[in-house]
Design an enzyme around this catalytic site. Structure first.
Site, PDB file in Angstrom:
ATOM      1  CG  ASP A  45      23.355   2.603 -14.135  1.00 11.28           C
ATOM      2  OD1 ASP A  45      24.210   1.513 -13.723  1.00 11.28           O
ATOM      3  OD2 ASP A  45      22.468   2.617 -13.178  1.00 11.28           O
ATOM      4  CB  SER A  46      28.875   0.951 -12.628  1.00 14.08           C
ATOM      5  OG  SER A  46      29.701   1.324 -13.993  1.00 14.08           O
ATOM      6  CG  ASP A  84      23.305   0.894 -17.144  1.00 14.14           C
ATOM      7  OD1 ASP A  84      22.199   0.087 -17.650  1.00 14.14           O
ATOM      8  OD2 ASP A  84      23.950   0.513 -16.481  1.00 14.14           O
ATOM      9  CE  LYS A 112      23.626  -2.981 -17.897  1.00 11.61           C
ATOM     10  NZ  LYS A 112      22.351  -2.758 -16.194  1.00 11.61           N
ATOM     11  CD  GLU A 114      20.694  -1.958 -12.743  1.00 15.07           C
ATOM     12  OE1 GLU A 114      19.125  -1.418 -11.484  1.00 15.07           O
ATOM     13  OE2 GLU A 114      21.180  -1.331 -12.222  1.00 15.07           O
ATOM     14  CD  GLU A 181      25.616  -5.927 -10.122  1.00 11.40           C
ATOM     15  OE1 GLU A 181      25.234  -5.535 -11.220  1.00 11.40           O
ATOM     16  OE2 GLU A 181      26.271  -5.907  -9.140  1.00 11.40           O
TER      17      GLU A 181
HETATM   18  O1  KIV Z   1      26.096  -0.214 -14.738  1.00 12.25           O
HETATM   19  C1  KIV Z   1      27.535  -1.252 -14.466  1.00 12.25           C
HETATM   20  O2  KIV Z   1      28.017  -0.609 -14.980  1.00 12.25           O
HETATM   21  C2  KIV Z   1      26.275  -2.361 -14.822  1.00 12.25           C
HETATM   22  C3  KIV Z   1      28.033  -3.945 -14.703  1.00 12.25           C
HETATM   23  C4  KIV Z   1      27.747  -4.160 -13.298  1.00 12.25           C
HETATM   24  C5  KIV Z   1      26.866  -5.339 -15.082  1.00 12.25           C
HETATM   25  O3  KIV Z   1      25.535  -2.385 -14.887  1.00 12.25           O
END
Ligand code: KIV
Length: 263
Positions: A45-46, A84, A112, A114, A181
């Site tokens: 989600d970056s 994510d 993934k 968090e 992280e």
């Molecule tokens: O969203 C993302 O790219 C991430 C990485 C920085 C681990 O969670």
């Protein structure tokens, strides 16, 4: 490289062989990452920051994550693709299942999310229904407002203990992988040694089982590069060579160095 699975990654950890992870958000880059021999693509989600221009990952929606996961999965065959779950898309077990299933249908091989203890029931529910899970601890960017900024986590001993405890809990709940992280290298090293699942670091020192970077950061495209990033375009003539150099540097242990790490 043969098709990468959860089993492949566990075997890498057992053999003490490091592997590489990188973010990608579209089919073109997914293909370049695959050609570079990188094992895992994270559709992170970056993308809310590096593609959409937001100040944080919070505005990114599940629909956008599904779209980009589809694009990436069309562009590669062998890497394991992680989708994510974005901010507030896994508040309840039911919501988690629905959104995780949507990412898997879009082509993800793993999902993934968090957080630690509060997620354990959702992690077990996903694993029981055939969805491999990657947890994410330390600096969790979706909690940037609660954390007071993008800051190193786990420097005080109580916080370090809580991250270690959460790592053990997500593993016990069934997670197949863990991202750490921005935490001190020594803490990341002890978590990596305690867990049997692969641990992927970003700003977590050299002793994790794998490393991940945001694609736009390691290509030097982001306006401000965090301390834990190396710009692989500096010594390479093109994107493909930079991706290959990143893969080699991670596997050989040449990246990250102490200058990319926190104490
Ligand atoms: O969203 C993302 O790219 C991430 C990485 C920085 C681990 O969670």
């Amino acid at each position: 490289m043969t098709n990468v699975t959860v089993t492949t990654l566990k075997a890498h950890k057992a053999a003490g062989e490091k592997f590489a992870v990188i973010t990608a958000y579209d089919a073109t880059f997914a293909g370049l990452v695959e050609d570079a021999g990188i094992e895992v693509i994270l559709v992170g989600d970056s993308l809310g920051m590096v593609l959409q221009g937001h100040d944080s990952t919070l505005p990114t929606t599940i629909e956008e994550m599904i779209y980009h996961t589809r694009c990436v999965s069309r562009g590669c065959k062998k890497p394991l693709v992680i989708g994510d779950l974005p901010f507030a898309s896994y508040n309840t077990r039911e919501e988690t299942m629905t959104n995780a299933a949507a990412l898997m249908r879009a082509g993800a091989n793993m999902v993934k999310l968090e957080g630690g203890e509060w997620l354990t029931q959702s992690i077990t529910a996903m694993v029981e229904r055939g969805i491999p899970v990657c947890a994410h601890l330390g600096l969790t960017p979706q909690s940037v407002n609660s954390l007071g900024g993008f800051k190193v986590q786990g420097r005080e001993s109580a916080q370090a203990t809580s991250i270690l405890d959460d790592a053990k809990r997500v593993e016990a709940a069934g997670a197949s992988m863990l991202v750490l992280e921005c935490i001190p290298s020594a803490l990341a090293a002890s978590i990596t040694a305690e867990l049997s699942i692969p641990v992927v670091g970003i700003g977590a020192g050299a002793d994790t089982d794998a490393q991940v970077l945001v694609l736009h950061d390691m290509l030097g495209l982001s306006s401000r590069l965090p301390k834990f990033v190396r710009n692989f375009m500096t010594d390479n003539p093109d994107v493909q060579s930079a991706l290959k150099a990143y893969n080699t540097a991670v596997k050989s242990g040449e990246f990250p160095t102490i200058e990319h790490s926190f104490s």
